[in-house]
Each structure stands twice: as C-alpha cells, then as structure tokens.
Design a protein around this motif. Structure first.
Motif, PDB file in Angstrom:
ATOM      1  N   HIS A  70       0.832  -1.212   0.000  1.00  0.00           N
ATOM      2  CA  HIS A  70       0.000   0.000   0.000  1.00  0.00           C
ATOM      3  C   HIS A  70       0.861   1.256   0.000  1.00  0.00           C
ATOM      4  N   PHE A  71       1.949   1.229   0.769  1.00  0.00           N
ATOM      5  CA  PHE A  71       2.856   2.375   0.831  1.00  0.00           C
ATOM      6  C   PHE A  71       3.480   2.633  -0.552  1.00  0.00           C
ATOM      7  N   ILE A  72       3.930   1.580  -1.207  1.00  0.00           N
ATOM      8  CA  ILE A  72       4.543   1.719  -2.544  1.00  0.00           C
ATOM      9  C   ILE A  72       3.533   2.262  -3.539  1.00  0.00           C
ATOM     10  N   GLU A  73       2.309   1.735  -3.509  1.00  0.00           N
ATOM     11  CA  GLU A  73       1.268   2.214  -4.427  1.00  0.00           C
ATOM     12  C   GLU A  73       0.957   3.689  -4.175  1.00  0.00           C
ATOM     13  N   GLN A 133       3.013   5.927  -2.990  1.00  0.00           N
ATOM     14  CA  GLN A 133       4.163   6.692  -3.489  1.00  0.00           C
ATOM     15  C   GLN A 133       4.093   6.846  -5.005  1.00  0.00           C
ATOM     16  N   LYS A 134       3.688   5.783  -5.679  1.00  0.00           N
ATOM     17  CA  LYS A 134       3.554   5.853  -7.136  1.00  0.00           C
ATOM     18  C   LYS A 134       2.515   6.890  -7.544  1.00  0.00           C
ATOM     19  N   ARG A 135       1.380   6.872  -6.843  1.00  0.00           N
ATOM     20  CA  ARG A 135       0.328   7.856  -7.159  1.00  0.00           C
ATOM     21  C   ARG A 135       0.825   9.264  -6.877  1.00  0.00           C
ATOM     22  N   LYS A 136       1.523   9.423  -5.790  1.00  0.00           N
ATOM     23  CA  LYS A 136       2.063  10.737  -5.402  1.00  0.00           C
ATOM     24  C   LYS A 136       3.051  11.252  -6.454  1.00  0.00           C
ATOM     25  N   ASP A 137       3.868  10.346  -6.965  1.00  0.00           N
ATOM     26  CA  ASP A 137       4.885  10.719  -7.976  1.00  0.00           C
ATOM     27  C   ASP A 137       4.302  10.784  -9.378  1.00  0.00           C
TER      28      ASP A 137
END
Length: 124
Positions: free
Chosen positions: A111-114, A116-120
């Motif tokens: 969930h954290f990685i996903e 971060q991807k959305r944020k970036d």
C-alpha cells in the motif's frame, strides 16, 4: 582470424594517415609497405599488410578488431535483493524497517509503494 591486409580506403579513415586513397598509396610507396594486388577487384586496387604499417596504425587496427567484452549478470534471487538492501541500512534504519513490517506487514508495504507511485504520478 584477424584481418591482415587493408585497402587504401580502409586506411584513409585513420587519423594520422593521409585522408585520400592516393595519399595512402604515395605514403606506402615512400615507406615501402608490403603490398599485393587486391583479389577480386579490377584495376590497380592494392592492399597493405598490417606488419608493414606504422606502429600507431597497427595498434589502431588491432584494437578495432577486438570483440567488446561481454558481461553476464546472473539472475538474483529476490530474497538476496531484500537481504542485501536491508544490510546496507544503518542499524537504526534496520530497526525502523523491522518495526514497520511487524506493525503493518507486507500488505502495508505494498500500500505504501502504491501511494508513493500515485504521489509521484507514476501509475505503473
């Protein structure tokens, strides 16, 4: 097998030699390069043996014939990547990662990685 005979055209592109075929042929005559009539070509096509060429030309030709190094990377097990990355962390960072994984588990990491991807803006 390495190439031993070079035409005037081959040699004319080497820095430090004349840039025309006529210039190469003139230099070869003056310096007494070993030559032969080029087979399969009509006219006065001549080629020169590598051993009779100047040292800098020999070095260039030998180096240009070498095959580039081929590097092989063995497939790495995912566990090796995790362990290697973990061991590169400072002690306090290792403790933080372990506490986070114990608290949130692997699902929390996903969930954290996903997030971060959305944020970036990288929705791959």
């Amino acid at each position: 097998m390495a190439k031993l005979w070079y035409s005037s055209k081959d040699l004319s592109s080497i820095e430090g030699l004349p840039s025309t075929m006529q210039g190469i042929n003139r230099k070869a005559r003056v310096e007494g390069w070993k030559s032969r009539k080029r087979s399969g070509v009509q006219g006065k096509a001549i080629e020169y043996h590598i051993d009779s060429l100047p040292d800098f030309v020999k070095s260039y030709l030998i180096n240009s014939q070498k095959q580039p190094a081929i590097y092989s990377i063995s497939p790495v097990e995912p566990l090796q990547i995790w362990v290697s990355a973990f061991l590169r962390l400072k002690t306090n960072e290792q403790e933080d990662v372990m506490a986070w994984l114990i608290r949130d588990g692997i699902t929390g990491l996903i969930h954290f990685i996903e997030a971060q991807k959305r944020k970036d803006g990288n929705n791959e």
